[in-house]
Design a protein around this motif. Structure first.
Motif, PDB file in Angstrom:
ATOM      1  N   ILE A 132       0.827  -1.209   0.000  1.00 52.03           N
ATOM      2  CA  ILE A 132       0.000   0.000   0.000  1.00 52.03           C
ATOM      3  C   ILE A 132       0.862   1.262   0.000  1.00 52.03           C
ATOM      4  O   ILE A 132       0.653   2.184  -0.796  1.00 52.03           O
ATOM      5  CB  ILE A 132      -0.941   0.006   1.226  1.00 52.03           C
ATOM      6  CG1 ILE A 132      -1.967  -1.133   1.126  1.00 52.03           C
ATOM      7  CG2 ILE A 132      -1.651   1.357   1.357  1.00 52.03           C
ATOM      8  CD1 ILE A 132      -2.742  -1.378   2.415  1.00 52.03           C
ATOM      9  N   SER A 133       1.862   1.296   0.884  1.00 53.04           N
ATOM     10  CA  SER A 133       2.613   2.540   1.108  1.00 53.04           C
ATOM     11  C   SER A 133       3.626   2.865   0.019  1.00 53.04           C
ATOM     12  O   SER A 133       3.898   4.041  -0.225  1.00 53.04           O
ATOM     13  CB  SER A 133       3.311   2.497   2.476  1.00 53.04           C
ATOM     14  OG  SER A 133       4.217   1.414   2.546  1.00 53.04           O
ATOM     15  N   VAL A 134       4.186   1.854  -0.645  1.00 51.74           N
ATOM     16  CA  VAL A 134       5.198   2.170  -1.660  1.00 51.74           C
ATOM     17  C   VAL A 134       4.875   1.642  -3.060  1.00 51.74           C
ATOM     18  O   VAL A 134       5.499   2.061  -4.042  1.00 51.74           O
ATOM     19  CB  VAL A 134       6.617   1.678  -1.251  1.00 51.74           C
ATOM     20  CG1 VAL A 134       7.085   2.374  -0.002  1.00 51.74           C
ATOM     21  CG2 VAL A 134       6.658   0.161  -1.092  1.00 51.74           C
ATOM     22  N   PHE A 135       3.889   0.742  -3.162  1.00 52.78           N
ATOM     23  CA  PHE A 135       3.568   0.201  -4.484  1.00 52.78           C
ATOM     24  C   PHE A 135       2.172   0.582  -4.970  1.00 52.78           C
ATOM     25  O   PHE A 135       1.718   0.116  -6.008  1.00 52.78           O
ATOM     26  CB  PHE A 135       3.733  -1.317  -4.500  1.00 52.78           C
ATOM     27  CG  PHE A 135       5.177  -1.747  -4.532  1.00 52.78           C
ATOM     28  CD1 PHE A 135       5.941  -1.579  -5.673  1.00 52.78           C
ATOM     29  CD2 PHE A 135       5.775  -2.305  -3.411  1.00 52.78           C
ATOM     30  CE1 PHE A 135       7.282  -1.965  -5.716  1.00 52.78           C
ATOM     31  CE2 PHE A 135       7.109  -2.695  -3.433  1.00 52.78           C
ATOM     32  CZ  PHE A 135       7.871  -2.528  -4.592  1.00 52.78           C
ATOM     33  N   GLY A 136       1.490   1.429  -4.217  1.00 49.89           N
ATOM     34  CA  GLY A 136       0.233   1.990  -4.697  1.00 49.89           C
ATOM     35  C   GLY A 136      -0.975   1.081  -4.653  1.00 49.89           C
ATOM     36  O   GLY A 136      -1.979   1.348  -5.318  1.00 49.89           O
ATOM     37  N   PHE A 137      -0.929   0.011  -3.864  1.00 50.00           N
ATOM     38  CA  PHE A 137      -2.092  -0.867  -3.730  1.00 50.00           C
ATOM     39  C   PHE A 137      -3.160  -0.207  -2.871  1.00 50.00           C
ATOM     40  O   PHE A 137      -2.864   0.642  -2.020  1.00 50.00           O
ATOM     41  CB  PHE A 137      -1.687  -2.195  -3.090  1.00 50.00           C
ATOM     42  CG  PHE A 137      -1.168  -3.222  -4.062  1.00 50.00           C
ATOM     43  CD1 PHE A 137      -1.797  -4.451  -4.205  1.00 50.00           C
ATOM     44  CD2 PHE A 137      -0.045  -2.962  -4.844  1.00 50.00           C
ATOM     45  CE1 PHE A 137      -1.319  -5.393  -5.096  1.00 50.00           C
ATOM     46  CE2 PHE A 137       0.446  -3.899  -5.737  1.00 50.00           C
ATOM     47  CZ  PHE A 137      -0.200  -5.114  -5.870  1.00 50.00           C
ATOM     48  N   GLU A 138      -4.410  -0.595  -3.086  1.00 51.89           N
ATOM     49  CA  GLU A 138      -5.509  -0.178  -2.234  1.00 51.89           C
ATOM     50  C   GLU A 138      -5.724  -1.248  -1.163  1.00 51.89           C
ATOM     51  O   GLU A 138      -5.523  -2.438  -1.409  1.00 51.89           O
ATOM     52  CB  GLU A 138      -6.794  -0.012  -3.051  1.00 51.89           C
ATOM     53  CG  GLU A 138      -6.715   1.059  -4.130  1.00 51.89           C
ATOM     54  CD  GLU A 138      -6.605   2.464  -3.563  1.00 51.89           C
ATOM     55  OE1 GLU A 138      -7.059   2.675  -2.419  1.00 51.89           O
ATOM     56  OE2 GLU A 138      -6.055   3.343  -4.263  1.00 51.89           O
ATOM     57  N   GLN A 139      -6.142  -0.821   0.024  1.00 54.45           N
ATOM     58  CA  GLN A 139      -6.310  -1.783   1.103  1.00 54.45           C
ATOM     59  C   GLN A 139      -7.364  -2.842   0.772  1.00 54.45           C
ATOM     60  O   GLN A 139      -7.260  -3.978   1.219  1.00 54.45           O
ATOM     61  CB  GLN A 139      -6.666  -1.068   2.416  1.00 54.45           C
ATOM     62  CG  GLN A 139      -6.595  -1.995   3.641  1.00 54.45           C
ATOM     63  CD  GLN A 139      -6.543  -1.223   4.954  1.00 54.45           C
ATOM     64  OE1 GLN A 139      -6.255  -0.036   4.982  1.00 54.45           O
ATOM     65  NE2 GLN A 139      -6.830  -1.908   6.056  1.00 54.45           N
ATOM     66  N   ASN A 140      -8.371  -2.480  -0.049  1.00 47.26           N
ATOM     67  CA  ASN A 140      -9.399  -3.472  -0.385  1.00 47.26           C
ATOM     68  C   ASN A 140      -8.876  -4.565  -1.314  1.00 47.26           C
ATOM     69  O   ASN A 140      -9.558  -5.564  -1.541  1.00 47.26           O
ATOM     70  CB  ASN A 140     -10.625  -2.799  -1.005  1.00 47.26           C
ATOM     71  CG  ASN A 140     -10.307  -2.019  -2.278  1.00 47.26           C
ATOM     72  OD1 ASN A 140      -9.274  -2.209  -2.904  1.00 47.26           O
ATOM     73  ND2 ASN A 140     -11.214  -1.129  -2.661  1.00 47.26           N
ATOM     74  N   GLU A 141      -7.643  -4.398  -1.849  1.00 49.38           N
ATOM     75  CA  GLU A 141      -7.020  -5.460  -2.637  1.00 49.38           C
ATOM     76  C   GLU A 141      -6.351  -6.484  -1.735  1.00 49.38           C
ATOM     77  O   GLU A 141      -5.917  -7.541  -2.215  1.00 49.38           O
ATOM     78  CB  GLU A 141      -5.959  -4.874  -3.575  1.00 49.38           C
ATOM     79  CG  GLU A 141      -6.465  -3.955  -4.663  1.00 49.38           C
ATOM     80  CD  GLU A 141      -5.331  -3.475  -5.562  1.00 49.38           C
ATOM     81  OE1 GLU A 141      -4.987  -4.225  -6.496  1.00 49.38           O
ATOM     82  OE2 GLU A 141      -4.803  -2.368  -5.318  1.00 49.38           O
ATOM     83  N   LEU A 142      -6.263  -6.171  -0.456  1.00 46.50           N
ATOM     84  CA  LEU A 142      -5.511  -6.996   0.501  1.00 46.50           C
ATOM     85  C   LEU A 142      -6.410  -7.369   1.671  1.00 46.50           C
ATOM     86  O   LEU A 142      -6.314  -6.781   2.760  1.00 46.50           O
ATOM     87  CB  LEU A 142      -4.293  -6.216   0.995  1.00 46.50           C
ATOM     88  CG  LEU A 142      -3.400  -5.605  -0.107  1.00 46.50           C
ATOM     89  CD1 LEU A 142      -2.563  -4.466   0.436  1.00 46.50           C
ATOM     90  CD2 LEU A 142      -2.515  -6.676  -0.714  1.00 46.50           C
TER      91      LEU A 142
END
Length: 275
Positions: free
Chosen positions: A184-194
Motif C-alpha cells: 500500500i505505502s510504496v507500491f500503490g495498492f488499495e487496502q481493499n485489494e488486501l
C-alpha cells in the motif's frame, strides 16, 4: 511518514512500472545517483523488474541513464534467468519448531482436503518467505513484489477466510499485515485489494525505506563469533548489533518467530566457530 528523496522516488516508480504497469513520470538524475539506484536494484535482486520498468519509460525525458549503466543492466539480464526462482524448502519454513509443525500440518491437511485451495497455500508460502527474509536479511522487495503480483493475478482464487485462520494459528497476522502495508505505502495498492490487511501498519513505509537505503556494503566479514588463536571466542560486533536491531524492529509483529530466528542464527554462528 517521511518523504522520499528523488533517488527513492525513481527507484519505486521504475519498480512499480516493471511489476504493476504503473507509469508515473521519472525525474532526471545525475549519473552518480543512477548508479546508486542500480546498487539498490542489485541488492534487492529486482533487476528483471527494473529492466521492464526502464523499458516502459524509454520515451520518458527523465530517464537519462548513463550508457555504461544501460550496458550493465543488459549484462546482468544475460547472466540471469528472469523467471522467478521457486522457493526452497528452507525458505518456506518457520524457525520456531512448534509453529513450523503447525505450518506443516495445516499445509498437509489442505493438500489432502477434497476442497483444497492451493492458491491460498501459495499465498501463505510467499508470506512465509517474506517473514524469513525480514528476520534474517531485511525486507525483500522481490518477495513483496511476488506477493503483489500473485494477488493481482490469482487473488480471486484465494480463500482469505482460511488464510486469516492460518495466519492466526501460526501467529503471523501482523507480519502479513506489514507486508500488505508495504504494498500500500510504496507500491500503490488499495487496502481493499488486501483482505488480510485488517489494519494498516504505519511503520511499513519507514521500514522499507530503511531497508533499501542501507547501501553501504558491510565490510565486516559475515561471521558472528570466531575463535582466536589463543582459544578465546570473539564476536563480530557489527554483525551482532545489526541482527539485534533487526530482531527488535520486528519483535512486536511476531514475538515467537522473531525470538526463535535470532536464537537459531546465534546458535549457527557459535557452531561455525573455527577450530
Amino acid at each position: 511518514m517521511k518523504e522520499m528523496n528523488i533517488l527513492q522516488k525513481n527507484f519505486f516508480r521504475i519498480l512499480r512500472s516493471g511489476a504493476f504497469n504503473d507509469n508515473e513520470a521519472i525525474e532526471p538524475m545525475s549519473p552518480f545517483k543512477w548508479r546508486r539506484l542500480f546498487q539498490m536494484v542489485e541488492a534487492q535482486d529486482v533487476i528483471s523488474v527494473f529492466a521492464l520498468g526502464v523499458n516502459n519509460h524509454t520515451q520518458d525525458e527523465g530517464l537519462n541513464l548513463p550508457p555504461d549503466l544501460i550496458d550493465s543492466v543488459k549484462k546482468k539480464l544475460e547472466e540471469n534467468d528472469n523467471r522467478p526462482k521457486p522457493f526452497t524448502k528452507d525458505e518456506i519454513k518457520m524457525t520456531n519448531r512448534i509453529l513450523n509443525h503447525k505450518l506443516r500440518t495445516l499445509i498437509k491437511k489442505e493438500i489432502n482436503d477434497i476442497d483444497s485451495s492451493m492458491e491460498t497455500v501459495d499465498l501463505l508460502e510467499i508470506i512465509i518467505f517474506n517473514v524469513n527474509h525480514m528476520l534474517t536479511a531485511g525486507i525483500s522487495l522481490d518477495g513483496i513484489i511476488r506477493l503483489g503480483r500473485y494477488l493481482r493475478i490469482r487473488g480471486d482464487k484465494v480463500d482469505f477466510v482460511k488464510l486469516d485462520q492460518w495466519l492466526e494459528h501460526i501467529h503471523l497476522e501482523r507480519m502479513a499485515q506489514l507486508q500488505g502495508s508495504i504494498l500500500i505505502s510504496v507500491f500503490g495498492f488499495e487496502q481493499n485489494e488486501l483482505p488480510f490487511v485488517h489494519k494498516f501498519e504505519p511503520e511499513a513505509f519507514d521500514l522499507t525505506i530503511r531497508s533499501i537505503s542501507n547501501l553501504a556494503k558491510d565490510t565486516a566479514e559475515e561471521w558472528n563469533f570466531r575463535q582466536s588463536k589463543s582459544g578465546f571466542v570473539k564476536n563480530n560486533p557489527t554483525v551482532l548489533r545489526r541482527n539485534v536491531r533487526r530482531s527488535v524492529r520486528y519483535f512486536s509483529y511476531a514475538p515467537l518467530e522473531t525470538t526463535s530466528s535470532f536464537l537459531t542464527n546465534l546458535g549457527k554462528s557459535l557452531s561455525e566457530i573455527e577450530e
